[in-house]
Scaffold this motif. Structure first.
Motif, short mmCIF file in Angstrom:
data_model
loop_
_atom_site.label_atom_id
_atom_site.label_comp_id
_atom_site.label_asym_id
_atom_site.label_seq_id
_atom_site.Cartn_x
_atom_site.Cartn_y
_atom_site.Cartn_z
N TYR A 182 0.83 -1.21 0.00
CA TYR A 182 0.00 0.00 0.00
C TYR A 182 0.87 1.27 0.00
O TYR A 182 0.52 2.26 -0.65
CB TYR A 182 -0.93 0.00 1.21
CG TYR A 182 -2.09 -0.97 1.09
CD1 TYR A 182 -2.33 -1.66 -0.09
CD2 TYR A 182 -2.95 -1.19 2.17
CE1 TYR A 182 -3.39 -2.54 -0.20
CE2 TYR A 182 -4.01 -2.08 2.05
CZ TYR A 182 -4.23 -2.74 0.88
OH TYR A 182 -5.27 -3.62 0.77
N THR A 183 1.97 1.23 0.71
CA THR A 183 2.89 2.37 0.71
C THR A 183 3.40 2.65 -0.70
O THR A 183 3.47 3.80 -1.15
CB THR A 183 4.07 2.11 1.66
OG1 THR A 183 3.57 1.95 2.99
CG2 THR A 183 5.07 3.26 1.64
N ILE A 184 3.73 1.58 -1.40
CA ILE A 184 4.23 1.70 -2.77
C ILE A 184 3.15 2.23 -3.71
O ILE A 184 3.39 3.12 -4.54
CB ILE A 184 4.76 0.35 -3.27
CG1 ILE A 184 6.06 -0.01 -2.51
CG2 ILE A 184 5.02 0.37 -4.77
CD1 ILE A 184 6.50 -1.43 -2.70
N LEU A 185 1.94 1.71 -3.57
CA LEU A 185 0.84 2.15 -4.45
C LEU A 185 0.50 3.62 -4.21
O LEU A 185 0.19 4.35 -5.16
CB LEU A 185 -0.39 1.27 -4.24
CG LEU A 185 -0.23 -0.21 -4.60
CD1 LEU A 185 -1.54 -0.95 -4.42
CD2 LEU A 185 0.30 -0.38 -6.02
N ARG A 186 0.54 4.05 -2.96
CA ARG A 186 0.29 5.48 -2.68
C ARG A 186 1.38 6.35 -3.27
O ARG A 186 1.12 7.46 -3.75
CB ARG A 186 0.19 5.69 -1.17
CG ARG A 186 -1.06 5.06 -0.53
CD ARG A 186 -1.17 5.40 0.94
NE ARG A 186 -2.32 4.74 1.55
CZ ARG A 186 -2.25 3.72 2.41
NH1 ARG A 186 -1.06 3.25 2.77
NH2 ARG A 186 -3.35 3.17 2.89
N CYS A 187 2.60 5.85 -3.25
CA CYS A 187 3.72 6.58 -3.87
C CYS A 187 3.49 6.72 -5.37
O CYS A 187 3.69 7.81 -5.93
CB CYS A 187 5.03 5.83 -3.58
SG CYS A 187 6.48 6.56 -4.36
N LEU A 188 3.07 5.66 -6.03
CA LEU A 188 2.79 5.71 -7.47
C LEU A 188 1.64 6.67 -7.76
O LEU A 188 1.68 7.44 -8.72
CB LEU A 188 2.46 4.31 -7.99
CG LEU A 188 3.57 3.27 -7.91
CD1 LEU A 188 3.08 1.91 -8.39
CD2 LEU A 188 4.80 3.71 -8.70
N ARG A 189 0.61 6.62 -6.92
CA ARG A 189 -0.52 7.55 -7.08
C ARG A 189 -0.06 8.99 -6.98
O ARG A 189 -0.46 9.85 -7.79
CB ARG A 189 -1.56 7.28 -6.00
CG ARG A 189 -2.72 8.27 -5.97
CD ARG A 189 -3.49 8.16 -4.66
NE ARG A 189 -2.66 8.51 -3.52
CZ ARG A 189 -3.04 8.35 -2.24
NH1 ARG A 189 -4.21 7.82 -1.97
NH2 ARG A 189 -2.23 8.69 -1.27
N ASP A 190 0.79 9.27 -6.01
CA ASP A 190 1.26 10.65 -5.81
C ASP A 190 2.14 11.14 -6.96
O ASP A 190 2.33 12.35 -7.12
CB ASP A 190 2.02 10.75 -4.48
CG ASP A 190 1.11 10.51 -3.27
OD1 ASP A 190 -0.13 10.58 -3.44
OD2 ASP A 190 1.64 10.24 -2.18
N LYS A 191 2.66 10.21 -7.76
CA LYS A 191 3.44 10.58 -8.93
C LYS A 191 2.55 10.77 -10.16
O LYS A 191 3.05 11.02 -11.26
CB LYS A 191 4.49 9.50 -9.22
CG LYS A 191 5.60 9.44 -8.17
CD LYS A 191 6.60 8.33 -8.50
CE LYS A 191 7.72 8.30 -7.47
NZ LYS A 191 8.70 7.21 -7.75
#
Length: 494
Positions: A182-191
């Motif tokens: 989930y941390t990784i997916l939120r990072c991708l979303r924020d990009k």
């Protein structure tokens, strides 16, 4: 305002006259995590394949970044930045991390040889973007499931993904691995990358999704911001019925069904003792390698205990093999129903009577009529959605297949039913049906043991829960006196 990356309008898809999708609309925005939820058979997989170009819709329109796209192919979808990570991750276990990550790039550029230095550089850059820590030179077959998933995500990043679709991404992950994902997916979303997760686990959806779309029977039921949903609306839209989530309260009884004393098996578990009374549903939980699953294997004689005593209705019994377990009316629903619990290419009838076939021999021949009738009755009793006993098991959804595994053992009239991960990969409606079935069986006097790491499932459906740690019982709690957070803390702190 966030830009729309993908828009589907009035999408239909049929297979041999069966409508899999019926006028579905869907909008995915850049920089959002969008959950596509639905029970098995709702059309989720078909819709993913339409988006990825694997299926051409029978009717409807597809717009990518505002441009209408006709006859979208898989290659065109990838060129538009659409990447799908299925449950098997589509990776090469015999290649290294770096080779897997760089493979698509090498193929797309027409390279005839792999540039290993370039591959390692690409892999390290991709891992750096998502915070993954892996040796780029290690073979993927030596990685954990979670790290294999990281490899698949890294591969999409270097291929300029604009929409990343993940199909049931948490199915084989531990709770800690889920949080890392989930941390990784939120990072991708924020990009600015659009992320779509296919999921039906209520808790996970509410934790990760920004928006939600729910399908049922091939139709879009609702869509909106996650804040517009509560648990009741989510479950009602998903299943079409009002499902109560109240905790199981057993009818108390002094009648003992099952008891073990100081059960031990070297390297698996030690000095395990517990008892089950009529009406009890006993939960057993613990982290991986805690010994929780090995207890079930021992009680069913797969890997028998080496010492300790077992009592059924007060009488001592010996379990040295699965034959001993069946003889003593002990039934076991394994964690992996596909490889251990079912014959996928055989009919529903063949699977239902597999563990009790002896009783159908009449004067040396199988009575096909009685077998067929009994299977029809079990299909009705357990609420399995099937037209008849004839179809192959592999044609059923996960929830219906799991119901048949349970029916197979109930047909043996067990005194004790052990279920290891009883609702793994099962949708909410089937999960509720299975839980209600277990409650009724317990009230009828059948001993029920549920082995699971699904904490909400244990708290809602078991009246007591054993916590395993390093092969020993680290504690026993009453589910009515503990919540999910407290139980999770006990698991991690023991």
């Amino acid at each position: 305002m966030t830009e729309t990356f993908l828009e589907l309008k009035d999408i239909y898809k049929s297979f041999g006259g069966v409508q899999a999708l019926k006028g579905v609309d869907l909008t995915i925005r850049s920089g959002e995590i969008h959950c596509l939820a639905g029970e098995n058979g709702s059309g989720k997989s078909t819709l993913i394949k339409v988006i990825s170009g694997a299926h051409d819709p029978s009717k409807g329109e597809i717009f990518i970044e505002g441009q209408k796209v006709s006859h979208l192919s898989p290659i065109q979808a990838i060129e538009h930045g659409i990447q799908v990570i299925y449950q098997d991750f589509a990776i090469f276990p015999n290649l290294t991390v770096a080779e897997n990550i760089a493979m698509n790039r090498a193929v797309s550029t027409g390279a005839k040889m792999m540039d290993w230095n370039c591959a390692r550089k690409l892999a390290l850059e991709a891992m750096e973007q998502i915070g993954a820590r892996m040796d780029p030179d290690i073979l993927v077959e030596n990685l954990s499931v979670a790290n294999r998933q990281m490899v698949a995500i890294c591969r999409t990043i270097i291929n300029d993904a604009k929409l990343l679709i993940l199909d049931e991404p948490t199915a084989a992950l531990t709770s800690k691995e889920v949080q890392k994902l989930y941390t990784i997916l939120r990072c991708l979303r924020d990009k600015g990358i659009a992320v779509m997760i296919v999921d039906h686990k209520l808790g996970e959806v509410f934790e990760i999704a920004d928006r939600l779309t729910i399908l049922r029977n091939g139709e879009k039921i609702s869509t909106g911001l996650i804040q517009e949903y509560d648990r009741k609306r989510f479950v009602k839209d998903l299943t079409g019925r009002d499902i109560s989530e109240s905790a199981y309260v057993p009818r108390t009884s002094a009648s003992e069904v099952f008891r073990v004393e100081n059960l031990s098996r070297k390297g698996a578990f030690e000095n395990v003792s517990f008892h089950i009374k009529k009406g009890d549903v006993l939960g057993i939980t613990g982290l991986l390698d805690s010994g929780r699953g090995q207890i079930g294997d021992a009680l069913f004689g797969i890997h028998p205990a080496q010492s300790g005593e077992i009592f059924l209705h007060g009488k001592p019994i010996k379990i040295r093999s699965t034959a001993d377990a069946v003889k003593n009316r002990i039934a076991y629903v394994p964690e992996d129903r596909l490889t251990q619990g079912l014959f996928l290419d055989r009919s529903i009838q063949d699977n239902t009577i597999a563990a009790s076939i002896k009783k159908y021999f009449i004067r040396g021949r199988l009575d096909e009529k009685i077998m067929f009738q009994d299977t029809k009755e079990w299909i009705k009793k357990i609420g399995c959605v099937a037209p008849s006993p004839d179809p192959a098991i592999r044609t059923l959804s996960g929830g219906n297949a799991q119901k048949i595994v349970i029916a197979k053992w109930l047909n043996t009239k067990p005194a004790l039913l052990i279920l290891n991960g009883p609702t793994v990969g099962v949708d909410i409606g089937a999960k509720y049906d299975i839980h209600q079935m277990l409650h009724k069986l317990a009230e009828q006097g059948i001993g029920i043991i549920v082995i699971s790491d699904d904490l909400p499932e244990l708290i809602q459906n078991c009246n007591s829960i054993i916590i395993m740690k390093n092969g020993r019982i680290a504690g026993t709690v009453e589910s009515s006196k503990i919540n999910e957070t407290e139980l999770a803390e006990m698991l991690s702190s023991q």
